[in-house]
Design a protein around this motif. Structure first.
Motif, PDB file in Angstrom:
ATOM      1  N   ARG A  42       5.449   3.851  -1.260  1.00 39.13           N
ATOM      2  CA  ARG A  42       4.612   4.922  -0.713  1.00 39.13           C
ATOM      3  C   ARG A  42       4.113   5.754  -1.666  1.00 39.13           C
ATOM      4  O   ARG A  42       2.951   6.369  -1.777  1.00 39.13           O
ATOM      5  N   LYS A  43       5.029   6.467  -2.615  1.00 42.49           N
ATOM      6  CA  LYS A  43       4.715   7.161  -3.652  1.00 42.49           C
ATOM      7  C   LYS A  43       3.672   6.522  -4.546  1.00 42.49           C
ATOM      8  O   LYS A  43       2.673   7.449  -4.886  1.00 42.49           O
ATOM      9  N   LEU A  44       3.898   5.200  -4.912  1.00 40.49           N
ATOM     10  CA  LEU A  44       2.689   4.823  -5.629  1.00 40.49           C
ATOM     11  C   LEU A  44       1.480   4.468  -5.011  1.00 40.49           C
ATOM     12  O   LEU A  44       0.157   5.004  -5.783  1.00 40.49           O
ATOM     13  N   ARG A  45       1.525   4.374  -3.691  1.00 43.18           N
ATOM     14  CA  ARG A  45       0.255   4.404  -2.795  1.00 43.18           C
ATOM     15  C   ARG A  45      -0.527   5.695  -2.895  1.00 43.18           C
ATOM     16  O   ARG A  45      -1.570   5.942  -3.012  1.00 43.18           O
ATOM     17  N   GLY A  66      -4.213   7.606  -4.407  1.00 43.21           N
ATOM     18  CA  GLY A  66      -4.934   8.016  -3.386  1.00 43.21           C
ATOM     19  C   GLY A  66      -5.289   7.241  -2.460  1.00 43.21           C
ATOM     20  O   GLY A  66      -6.554   7.416  -2.023  1.00 43.21           O
ATOM     21  N   LEU A  67      -4.549   6.062  -2.194  1.00 49.49           N
ATOM     22  CA  LEU A  67      -4.932   5.224  -0.886  1.00 49.49           C
ATOM     23  C   LEU A  67      -4.374   5.463   0.185  1.00 49.49           C
ATOM     24  O   LEU A  67      -3.372   5.775   0.172  1.00 49.49           O
ATOM     25  N   SER A  68      -5.180   5.148   1.209  1.00 45.71           N
ATOM     26  CA  SER A  68      -4.362   5.206   2.727  1.00 45.71           C
ATOM     27  C   SER A  68      -3.641   4.083   2.784  1.00 45.71           C
ATOM     28  O   SER A  68      -3.852   2.896   2.182  1.00 45.71           O
ATOM     29  N   LEU A  69      -3.042   4.053   3.746  1.00 45.03           N
ATOM     30  CA  LEU A  69      -2.141   2.726   4.038  1.00 45.03           C
ATOM     31  C   LEU A  69      -3.176   1.390   4.355  1.00 45.03           C
ATOM     32  O   LEU A  69      -2.814   0.451   3.955  1.00 45.03           O
ATOM     33  N   ARG A  70      -4.129   2.055   5.276  1.00 42.52           N
ATOM     34  CA  ARG A  70      -5.000   0.846   5.559  1.00 42.52           C
ATOM     35  C   ARG A  70      -5.970   0.318   4.283  1.00 42.52           C
ATOM     36  O   ARG A  70      -6.056  -0.936   4.113  1.00 42.52           O
ATOM     37  N   GLU A  71      -6.209   1.158   3.384  1.00 39.32           N
ATOM     38  CA  GLU A  71      -6.979   0.938   2.066  1.00 39.32           C
ATOM     39  C   GLU A  71      -6.032  -0.086   1.261  1.00 39.32           C
ATOM     40  O   GLU A  71      -6.399  -1.149   0.676  1.00 39.32           O
ATOM     41  N   LEU A  72      -4.747   0.368   1.146  1.00 34.23           N
ATOM     42  CA  LEU A  72      -3.872  -0.595   0.322  1.00 34.23           C
ATOM     43  C   LEU A  72      -3.749  -1.890   1.100  1.00 34.23           C
ATOM     44  O   LEU A  72      -4.009  -3.176   0.239  1.00 34.23           O
ATOM     45  N   ALA A  73      -3.662  -1.789   2.177  1.00 39.00           N
ATOM     46  CA  ALA A  73      -3.531  -3.300   2.850  1.00 39.00           C
ATOM     47  C   ALA A  73      -4.849  -4.083   2.587  1.00 39.00           C
ATOM     48  O   ALA A  73      -4.733  -5.269   2.473  1.00 39.00           O
ATOM     49  N   LEU A  74      -5.846  -3.391   2.827  1.00 40.86           N
ATOM     50  CA  LEU A  74      -7.426  -4.331   2.537  1.00 40.86           C
ATOM     51  C   LEU A  74      -7.270  -4.831   1.102  1.00 40.86           C
ATOM     52  O   LEU A  74      -7.663  -5.829   1.013  1.00 40.86           O
ATOM     53  N   HIS A  78      -2.056  -4.085   7.592  1.00 45.27           N
ATOM     54  CA  HIS A  78      -1.546  -2.568   7.264  1.00 45.27           C
ATOM     55  C   HIS A  78      -0.377  -2.572   8.085  1.00 45.27           C
ATOM     56  O   HIS A  78       0.556  -1.632   7.478  1.00 45.27           O
ATOM     57  N   ALA A  79       0.033  -3.043   9.282  1.00 39.28           N
ATOM     58  CA  ALA A  79       1.128  -2.829   9.766  1.00 39.28           C
ATOM     59  C   ALA A  79       2.198  -3.284   9.146  1.00 39.28           C
ATOM     60  O   ALA A  79       3.539  -2.535   8.989  1.00 39.28           O
ATOM     61  N   TYR A  80       2.199  -4.448   8.384  1.00 38.93           N
ATOM     62  CA  TYR A  80       3.188  -4.782   7.475  1.00 38.93           C
ATOM     63  C   TYR A  80       3.554  -3.887   6.240  1.00 38.93           C
ATOM     64  O   TYR A  80       4.894  -3.532   6.054  1.00 38.93           O
ATOM     65  N   VAL A  81       2.674  -3.456   5.916  1.00 37.28           N
ATOM     66  CA  VAL A  81       2.542  -2.180   4.748  1.00 37.28           C
ATOM     67  C   VAL A  81       3.421  -1.150   5.362  1.00 37.28           C
ATOM     68  O   VAL A  81       4.370  -0.719   4.671  1.00 37.28           O
ATOM     69  N   HIS A  82       3.080  -0.649   6.640  1.00 34.47           N
ATOM     70  CA  HIS A  82       3.861   0.275   7.224  1.00 34.47           C
ATOM     71  C   HIS A  82       5.191  -0.012   7.364  1.00 34.47           C
ATOM     72  O   HIS A  82       6.172   1.004   7.121  1.00 34.47           O
ATOM     73  N   ARG A  83       5.382  -1.139   7.821  1.00 32.88           N
ATOM     74  CA  ARG A  83       7.006  -1.389   8.233  1.00 32.88           C
ATOM     75  C   ARG A  83       7.676  -1.638   6.851  1.00 32.88           C
ATOM     76  O   ARG A  83       8.910  -1.319   6.632  1.00 32.88           O
ATOM     77  N   LEU A  84       7.134  -1.917   5.549  1.00 28.22           N
ATOM     78  CA  LEU A  84       7.774  -1.837   4.384  1.00 28.22           C
ATOM     79  C   LEU A  84       7.935  -0.430   3.848  1.00 28.22           C
ATOM     80  O   LEU A  84       9.081  -0.177   3.490  1.00 28.22           O
ATOM     81  N   LEU A 108       0.618  -6.408  -3.685  1.00 29.68           N
ATOM     82  CA  LEU A 108       0.604  -4.875  -3.673  1.00 29.68           C
ATOM     83  C   LEU A 108       0.732  -4.348  -5.107  1.00 29.68           C
ATOM     84  O   LEU A 108      -0.100  -3.388  -5.211  1.00 29.68           O
ATOM     85  N   THR A 109       1.376  -4.824  -6.012  1.00 29.10           N
ATOM     86  CA  THR A 109       1.264  -4.225  -7.233  1.00 29.10           C
ATOM     87  C   THR A 109      -0.014  -4.609  -7.810  1.00 29.10           C
ATOM     88  O   THR A 109      -0.608  -3.586  -8.644  1.00 29.10           O
ATOM     89  N   ARG A 110      -0.954  -5.432  -7.658  1.00 31.39           N
ATOM     90  CA  ARG A 110      -2.112  -5.738  -8.114  1.00 31.39           C
ATOM     91  C   ARG A 110      -3.155  -4.570  -7.520  1.00 31.39           C
ATOM     92  O   ARG A 110      -3.993  -4.079  -8.291  1.00 31.39           O
ATOM     93  N   ALA A 111      -2.955  -4.654  -5.969  1.00 33.24           N
ATOM     94  CA  ALA A 111      -3.965  -3.730  -5.367  1.00 33.24           C
ATOM     95  C   ALA A 111      -3.785  -2.090  -6.047  1.00 33.24           C
ATOM     96  O   ALA A 111      -4.280  -1.444  -6.068  1.00 33.24           O
ATOM     97  N   LEU A 112      -2.364  -1.896  -6.152  1.00 36.03           N
ATOM     98  CA  LEU A 112      -1.737  -0.420  -6.553  1.00 36.03           C
ATOM     99  C   LEU A 112      -2.294  -0.373  -8.187  1.00 36.03           C
ATOM    100  O   LEU A 112      -1.853   0.901  -8.571  1.00 36.03           O
TER     101      LEU A 112
END
Length: 129
Positions: free
Chosen positions: A11-14, A18-26, A32-38, A54-58
């Motif tokens: 969450r802190k890396l996200r 400056g990404l929302s949960l949905r943006e990171l998931a995309l 996005h529900a999986y990212v939220h559960r993580l 996840l690490t590539r997206a971040l």
């Protein structure tokens, strides 16, 4: 379910990016529900493929990627230690692992900075022999 150190770190890396949960998931092509559960600790132990996405997206540094992978495989690391490692960019994955496995005597634990300093002294002493 209580938040895990992995979920906190993710969450802190996200948020740092400056990404929302949905943006990171995309970006990661993960639900996005999986990212939220993580992030909340409801789900643990993501696959290597999910971690890579996840690490590539971040766009994490190598260090942060390694720390995130360590935290994914070691769910008993305290959130406080993960937070310290996130703030102190000099903490290596090896030092985080050693600090997470330190045994303490007595009722109080040393602060994380002190624990990392002890580990560094110990590693430095090993290098001298």
């Amino acid at each position: 379910m209580a938040q895990s150190a992995f979920g906190f770190f993710l969450r802190k890396l996200r948020e740092k990016r400056g990404l929302s949960l949905r943006e990171l998931a995309l970006l990661a092509k993960i639900d996005h529900a999986y990212v939220h559960r993580l992030e909340t600790g409801e789900k643990e132990a993501p696959s290597d493929e999910a971690l890579t996405r996840l690490t590539r997206a971040l766009k994490t540094t190598k260090r942060d990627s390694e720390l995130l992978r360590y935290l994914a495989r070691h769910p008993n690391v305290s959130i406080g230690l993960a937070e310290y490692a996130l703030e102190d960019q000099t903490v290596t994955p090896e030092e985080l692992g050693m600090a997470a496995n330190m045994a303490f005597r007595g009722p109080t634990r040393p602060d994380y900075r002190t624990a990392i300093e002890r580990i560094r002294r110990m590693l430095g002493d090993e290098g001298l022999g």
